[in-house]
Design a protein around this motif. Structure first.
Motif, mmCIF file in Angstrom:
data_model
loop_
_atom_site.group_PDB
_atom_site.id
_atom_site.type_symbol
_atom_site.label_atom_id
_atom_site.label_comp_id
_atom_site.label_asym_id
_atom_site.label_seq_id
_atom_site.Cartn_x
_atom_site.Cartn_y
_atom_site.Cartn_z
ATOM 1 N N LYS A 222 0.835 -1.208 0.000
ATOM 2 C CA LYS A 222 0.000 0.000 0.000
ATOM 3 C C LYS A 222 0.860 1.244 0.000
ATOM 4 N N LYS A 223 1.935 1.260 0.791
ATOM 5 C CA LYS A 223 2.819 2.413 0.812
ATOM 6 C C LYS A 223 3.480 2.618 -0.543
ATOM 7 N N PHE A 224 3.767 1.526 -1.229
ATOM 8 C CA PHE A 224 4.473 1.602 -2.510
ATOM 9 C C PHE A 224 3.574 2.145 -3.609
ATOM 10 N N PHE A 225 2.317 1.708 -3.640
ATOM 11 C CA PHE A 225 1.428 2.076 -4.735
ATOM 12 C C PHE A 225 0.253 2.971 -4.320
ATOM 13 N N LEU A 226 -0.183 2.912 -3.080
ATOM 14 C CA LEU A 226 -1.442 3.556 -2.702
ATOM 15 C C LEU A 226 -1.299 4.410 -1.448
ATOM 16 N N TYR A 227 -0.223 5.150 -1.364
ATOM 17 C CA TYR A 227 0.007 5.970 -0.179
ATOM 18 C C TYR A 227 -1.096 7.022 -0.046
ATOM 19 N N ASP A 228 -1.742 7.064 1.125
ATOM 20 C CA ASP A 228 -2.789 8.048 1.416
ATOM 21 C C ASP A 228 -3.917 8.011 0.381
ATOM 22 N N SER A 229 -4.279 6.806 -0.047
ATOM 23 C CA SER A 229 -5.226 6.665 -1.159
ATOM 24 C C SER A 229 -6.684 6.735 -0.740
ATOM 25 N N THR A 230 -6.965 7.069 0.513
ATOM 26 C CA THR A 230 -8.367 7.201 0.924
ATOM 27 C C THR A 230 -8.996 8.481 0.381
ATOM 28 N N ARG A 231 -8.174 9.459 0.040
ATOM 29 C CA ARG A 231 -8.707 10.719 -0.491
ATOM 30 C C ARG A 231 -8.995 10.585 -1.986
ATOM 31 N N PRO A 232 -10.173 11.024 -2.450
ATOM 32 C CA PRO A 232 -10.523 10.898 -3.875
ATOM 33 C C PRO A 232 -9.526 11.591 -4.799
ATOM 34 N N GLU A 233 -9.017 12.776 -4.407
ATOM 35 C CA GLU A 233 -8.105 13.485 -5.296
ATOM 36 C C GLU A 233 -6.758 12.782 -5.419
ATOM 37 N N ILE A 234 -6.367 12.002 -4.412
ATOM 38 C CA ILE A 234 -5.133 11.223 -4.509
ATOM 39 C C ILE A 234 -5.356 9.980 -5.361
ATOM 40 N N GLN A 235 -6.514 9.373 -5.239
ATOM 41 C CA GLN A 235 -6.873 8.278 -6.155
ATOM 42 C C GLN A 235 -6.837 8.782 -7.597
ATOM 43 N N ALA A 236 -7.383 9.989 -7.808
ATOM 44 C CA ALA A 236 -7.379 10.585 -9.145
ATOM 45 C C ALA A 236 -5.954 10.802 -9.632
ATOM 46 N N PHE A 237 -5.084 11.233 -8.743
ATOM 47 C CA PHE A 237 -3.673 11.438 -9.087
ATOM 48 C C PHE A 237 -3.050 10.153 -9.601
ATOM 49 N N TYR A 238 -3.313 9.038 -8.937
ATOM 50 C CA TYR A 238 -2.742 7.752 -9.362
ATOM 51 C C TYR A 238 -3.321 7.305 -10.714
ATOM 52 N N PHE A 239 -4.627 7.442 -10.888
ATOM 53 C CA PHE A 239 -5.236 7.080 -12.177
ATOM 54 C C PHE A 239 -4.673 7.955 -13.306
ATOM 55 N N ASN A 240 -4.512 9.241 -13.036
ATOM 56 C CA ASN A 240 -4.018 10.165 -14.056
ATOM 57 C C ASN A 240 -2.578 9.825 -14.431
ATOM 58 N N GLN A 241 -1.741 9.554 -13.438
ATOM 59 C CA GLN A 241 -0.358 9.196 -13.711
ATOM 60 C C GLN A 241 -0.277 7.947 -14.592
ATOM 61 N N PHE A 242 -1.069 6.954 -14.265
ATOM 62 C CA PHE A 242 -1.057 5.705 -15.032
ATOM 63 C C PHE A 242 -1.523 5.945 -16.467
ATOM 64 N N GLY A 243 -2.631 6.668 -16.632
ATOM 65 C CA GLY A 243 -3.193 6.864 -17.963
ATOM 66 C C GLY A 243 -2.351 7.726 -18.862
ATOM 67 N N ARG A 244 -1.854 8.845 -18.339
ATOM 68 C CA ARG A 244 -1.083 9.747 -19.194
ATOM 69 C C ARG A 244 0.268 9.155 -19.578
ATOM 70 N N SER A 245 0.828 8.295 -18.715
ATOM 71 C CA SER A 245 2.097 7.661 -19.057
ATOM 72 C C SER A 245 1.936 6.711 -20.243
ATOM 73 N N ILE A 246 0.798 6.046 -20.326
ATOM 74 C CA ILE A 246 0.524 5.157 -21.457
ATOM 75 C C ILE A 246 0.391 5.973 -22.748
ATOM 76 N N LEU A 247 -0.347 7.060 -22.675
ATOM 77 C CA LEU A 247 -0.520 7.904 -23.855
ATOM 78 C C LEU A 247 0.800 8.517 -24.289
ATOM 79 N N PHE A 248 1.642 8.849 -23.317
ATOM 80 C CA PHE A 248 2.960 9.371 -23.650
ATOM 81 C C PHE A 248 3.818 8.333 -24.369
ATOM 82 N N MET A 249 3.859 7.115 -23.821
ATOM 83 C CA MET A 249 4.732 6.089 -24.379
ATOM 84 C C MET A 249 4.333 5.699 -25.794
#
Length: 509
Positions: A38-65
């Motif tokens: 959880k610390k490695f992938f989902l640190y402080d992930s109870t907040r919706p905006e932090i969940q959004a941050f993780y989803f955004n990072q994953f999605g935009r990295s794919i579009l970049f690559m």
């Protein structure tokens, strides 16, 4: 390619309601393997905006690559239309023919140049929307939708459409990528640096995971199918549009609406307000934070050089070295795999010699490495040696970005990091179009691709010279986790990375 950005607590963004102690206590109670994961992938992930941050990072990295595979298709279609023949390795030979008035080898540089100019012009507006309006989330949705749509349209790349697709990708996708990145970081907040470091480290892990999974899938399909670069690019764009689009959709479902943090003066439009903010910040920095001002000037040259190398090296490997698309994919994969070595070097060097000397060391490494690359890798006879340079450039990229981030944070008072980070993003892209312009000009006038890369070397040397005169405002002893205060981006790709943002976006922390 674009660059990535260093996150900081966002002005006007909501702050976590939990206390620092509650986060630590929760993690301690969970314990064991699950807690570590959880610390490695989902640190402080109870907040919706932090969940959004993780989803955004994953999605935009794919579009970049996906841009890397699209670049190979653009080169192939440009050479086909110019009528250039293939050699026994499947690479196109330089035939002297032109397409749309330029040599095929100038197309990716032209794309990078146009993208750099478009992004530089759009960034002040994007920053002003984030600061001066209540439409931050809606603006991010539009940018994310445009980014996905433009990548989806690339599925229909053919010999009759590739040039229009190239311009569309350069102008719209580049600007949308960086604007989405600005919105993304504006939502990142934390009650203290410890929690912030955990969030940004987890976000970086999602970013790297997205790029690596996508690269492995598309690379495996290429090796198994034997598709040409154009067919592979269509597949990669379809996959990126779906996976990246779903991730960005899930991100923006979780972002809350945010009110404006600054008031727009009557009679000013957002773009003028953004330009004015940048101008006044630059002037005030010279009076109050001269070290930070010189850093931002230096990074304008350094980020332009480092970010441009990715786009230009794909052209160089394909056109000058006659490397096949499969060989270029292997080159990139090696580069990604070796970047963690650079991160480890940064952590060791920064703690021993300080941020400034560490930064100068990695710039020197880039200068020497690029000089040897230009001087030694000259043609197909050196094709096997390029893989050694892939390893060395992987180390260089892994070392450069956290070093740059750490030096920036050491120069700026903690309370100003948030305010100045938008300026840092702008500084990273404002000159990104110049090295591709130099490359295109020299390639078209001399036909010498090696000479064209000299622009990168010149920018590195100018940046190095400026860094030498940056005063060290406070103790230059590097603190743990400085590199975790940011990730790569400016893409680029160009980087970012870009990342927003080329190889510069692929730094594993």
């Amino acid at each position: 390619m674009t660059i990535e950005e260093v996150p900081a607590p966002a002005e006007g963004a909501e702050v976590a309601s939990r206390s620092p102690a509650s986060t630590t206590d929760t993690d301690a109670k969970e314990g064991g393997c699950c807690s570590s994961t959880k610390k490695f992938f989902l640190y402080d992930s109870t907040r919706p905006e932090i969940q959004a941050f993780y989803f955004n990072q994953f999605g935009r990295s794919i579009l970049f690559m996906s841009f890397m595979f699209l670049s190979l298709a653009i080169l192939e279609l440009a050479n086909q239309q110019a009528g250039c023949p293939k050699n026994e390795n499947g690479a196109y030979t330089k035939c002297g023919n032109t397409v749309y008035g330029l040599q095929p080898s100038s197309m990716l540089a032209l794309m990078a140049m146009i993208g750099g100019i478009a992004t530089s012009l759009f960034m002040p507006y994007a920053g002003a929307v984030v600061d001066y309006s209540d439409r931050r989330r809606g603006f991010g949705k539009v940018c994310a939708a445009l980014l996905v749509l433009v990548n989806f349209v690339q599925i229909f790349i053919f010999e009759s459409t590739w040039f229009a697709m190239t311009i569309l990708q350069a102008v719209v996708a580049s600007a949308a990528f960086m604007a989405n990145a600005m919105v993304l970081w504006s939502y990142v907040s934390a009650p203290n640096d410890h929690v912030l470091h955990g969030i940004t480290a987890s976000g970086r892990n999602w970013e790297v995971l997205g790029m690596f999974i996508f690269f492995i899938i598309v690379g495996a399909v290429q090796f198994a199918s034997g598709w040409d670069s154009v067919t592979l690019a269509r597949f990669s764009q379809a996959l990126a549009s779906f996976a990246g689009g779903v991730s960005l959709f899930l991100a923006y479902k979780r972002y809350p609406a945010v009110k404006a943090v600054k008031k727009l003066e009557e009679g000013k439009n957002l773009w003028i307000a953004g330009i004015g903010e940048l101008f006044h910040t630059a002037i005030n920095l010279g009076k109050t934070q001269p070290g930070a001002q010189r850093y931002l000037l230096a990074v304008s040259f350094l980020a332009g050089a480092v970010g441009s190398f990715t786009t230009l090296v794909i052209t160089y490997l394909s056109e000058a070295i006659q490397m096949s698309s499969t060989g270029i994919i292997i080159f990139m994969l090696i580069n990604m795999a070796t970047q963690p070595i650079g991160v480890l070097i940064h952590r060791t060097a920064a703690r021993r010699v300080g941020h400034k000397k560490n930064y100068l060391m990695v710039i020197s490494f880039f200068v020497i490495l690029t000089a040897f690359f230009i001087g030694f890798i000259a043609g197909p006879d050196q094709i096997n040696w390029t893989y050694l340079f892939s390893v060395l450039y992987g180390v260089a990229y892994g070392w450069y970005y956290p070093s740059s981030n750490g030096f920036f944070v050491s120069l700026v008072p903690e309370e100003l990091v948030t305010e100045l980070w938008g300026f840092n993003m702008f500084a990273s892209v404002i000159l990104s179009w110049v090295p591709p312009l130099i490359f295109t000009t020299l390639n078209e006038t001399t036909g010498n691709l090696r000479l064209g890369i000299i622009g990168i070397l010149a920018f590195l040397l100018v940046g190095f010279g400026i860094v030498l005169f940056i005063p060290e405002k406070k103790s230059d002893a590097a603190e743990d986790d400085d590199e975790e205060k940011g990730s790569v981006e400016t893409p680029p790709p160009a980087e970012a990375d870009g990342d927003d943002k080329g190889l510069q976006d692929v730094v594993v922390e």
